[in-house]
Design a protein around this motif. Structure first.
Motif, PDB file in Angstrom:
ATOM      1  N   ALA A 111       4.726  73.089  30.064  1.00 25.92           N
ATOM      2  CA  ALA A 111       4.268  71.942  29.274  1.00 25.92           C
ATOM      3  C   ALA A 111       3.323  72.296  28.128  1.00 25.92           C
ATOM      4  O   ALA A 111       2.367  71.586  27.849  1.00 25.92           O
ATOM      5  CB  ALA A 111       3.645  70.886  30.181  1.00 25.92           C
TER       6      ALA A 111
ATOM      7  N   THR B 252       8.007  74.451  26.692  1.00 26.72           N
ATOM      8  CA  THR B 252       7.725  73.034  26.459  1.00 26.72           C
ATOM      9  C   THR B 252       8.189  72.159  27.619  1.00 26.72           C
ATOM     10  O   THR B 252       7.967  70.951  27.607  1.00 26.72           O
ATOM     11  CB  THR B 252       8.385  72.530  25.152  1.00 26.72           C
ATOM     12  OG1 THR B 252       9.802  72.705  25.246  1.00 26.72           O
ATOM     13  CG2 THR B 252       7.837  73.272  23.943  1.00 26.72           C
ATOM     14  N   GLY B 253       8.845  72.768  28.592  1.00 24.63           N
ATOM     15  CA  GLY B 253       9.346  72.017  29.748  1.00 24.63           C
ATOM     16  C   GLY B 253       8.228  71.594  30.690  1.00 24.63           C
ATOM     17  O   GLY B 253       7.052  71.931  30.514  1.00 24.63           O
ATOM     18  N   GLU B 254       8.598  70.872  31.715  1.00 30.99           N
ATOM     19  CA  GLU B 254       7.625  70.305  32.655  1.00 30.99           C
ATOM     20  C   GLU B 254       6.805  71.362  33.377  1.00 30.99           C
ATOM     21  O   GLU B 254       5.625  71.137  33.670  1.00 30.99           O
ATOM     22  CB  GLU B 254       8.342  69.419  33.668  1.00 30.99           C
ATOM     23  CG  GLU B 254       8.887  68.147  33.056  1.00 30.99           C
ATOM     24  CD  GLU B 254       9.565  67.255  34.084  1.00 30.99           C
ATOM     25  OE1 GLU B 254       9.260  67.383  35.290  1.00 30.99           O
ATOM     26  OE2 GLU B 254      10.395  66.446  33.664  1.00 30.99           O
ATOM     27  N   ALA B 255       7.383  72.502  33.697  1.00 31.94           N
ATOM     28  CA  ALA B 255       6.668  73.528  34.464  1.00 31.94           C
ATOM     29  C   ALA B 255       5.491  74.123  33.691  1.00 31.94           C
ATOM     30  O   ALA B 255       4.418  74.345  34.252  1.00 31.94           O
ATOM     31  CB  ALA B 255       7.636  74.634  34.884  1.00 31.94           C
TER      32      ALA B 255
ATOM     33  N   THR C   2      15.716  66.222  22.020  1.00 29.58           N
ATOM     34  CA  THR C   2      15.030  67.165  22.904  1.00 29.58           C
ATOM     35  C   THR C   2      14.475  68.320  22.083  1.00 29.58           C
ATOM     36  O   THR C   2      14.965  68.619  20.988  1.00 29.58           O
ATOM     37  CB  THR C   2      15.983  67.704  23.989  1.00 29.58           C
ATOM     38  OG1 THR C   2      17.067  68.352  23.337  1.00 29.58           O
ATOM     39  CG2 THR C   2      16.484  66.609  24.897  1.00 29.58           C
TER      40      THR C   2
END
Length: 137
Positions: free
Chosen positions: A101, A96-99, A39
């Motif tokens: 990105a 870098t997360g989905e929200a 990750t």
């Protein structure tokens, strides 16, 4: 050599050693991201630790020429990273997360720039401030 010239040389050395630490950080980050598929925040955290150890060692000896107590100096660096690491790991995960990105390499580059500036100031004035050039023979 005048104090201003010493400071310019010191700054150039810090930039060059930080660039080499940056190469270590990016290379290890890419290895963990692309080959190991870890990750983002784990890749970032491990690569940051490798970079910090490299940068501290070289800058202590060659940039700041410090003869101060290594455990005390490293503890001061650890205090810096006890603040910087959770914050930067958090914003790396968020950005870098989905929200959001954002591209992980863009986030890494921005984080490394913030780290470079704040670490130079901290090293120069807190970690090695009173021990600069004490190891010059």
């Amino acid at each position: 050599m005048s104090e201003s010239k010493k400071e310019i040389v010191r700054t150039i050395k810090f930039v060059l050693f930080s660039a080499s630490a940056g190469i270590i950080q990016v290379a290890s980050f890419a290895l963990m991201e692309e080959a190991l598929h870890l990750t983002h925040w784990i890749s970032y955290l491990v690569s940051l630790i490798l970079s910090v150890l490299w940068n501290f060692t070289l800058n202590r000896k060659f940039t700041f020429h410090s003869a101060n107590n290594i455990p005390i100096a490293m503890t001061k660096v650890a205090v810096f990273y006890l603040i910087f690491t959770p914050l930067s790991t958090w914003w790396t995960a968020v950005l870098t997360g989905e929200a959001v990105a954002w591209n992980e390499y863009l986030v890494l580059a921005g984080t490394m720039l913030i780290n470079f500036v704040t670490e130079y100031l901290y090293d120069r004035f807190v970690v090695f401030g009173k021990s600069i050039d004490t190891a010059i023979k």
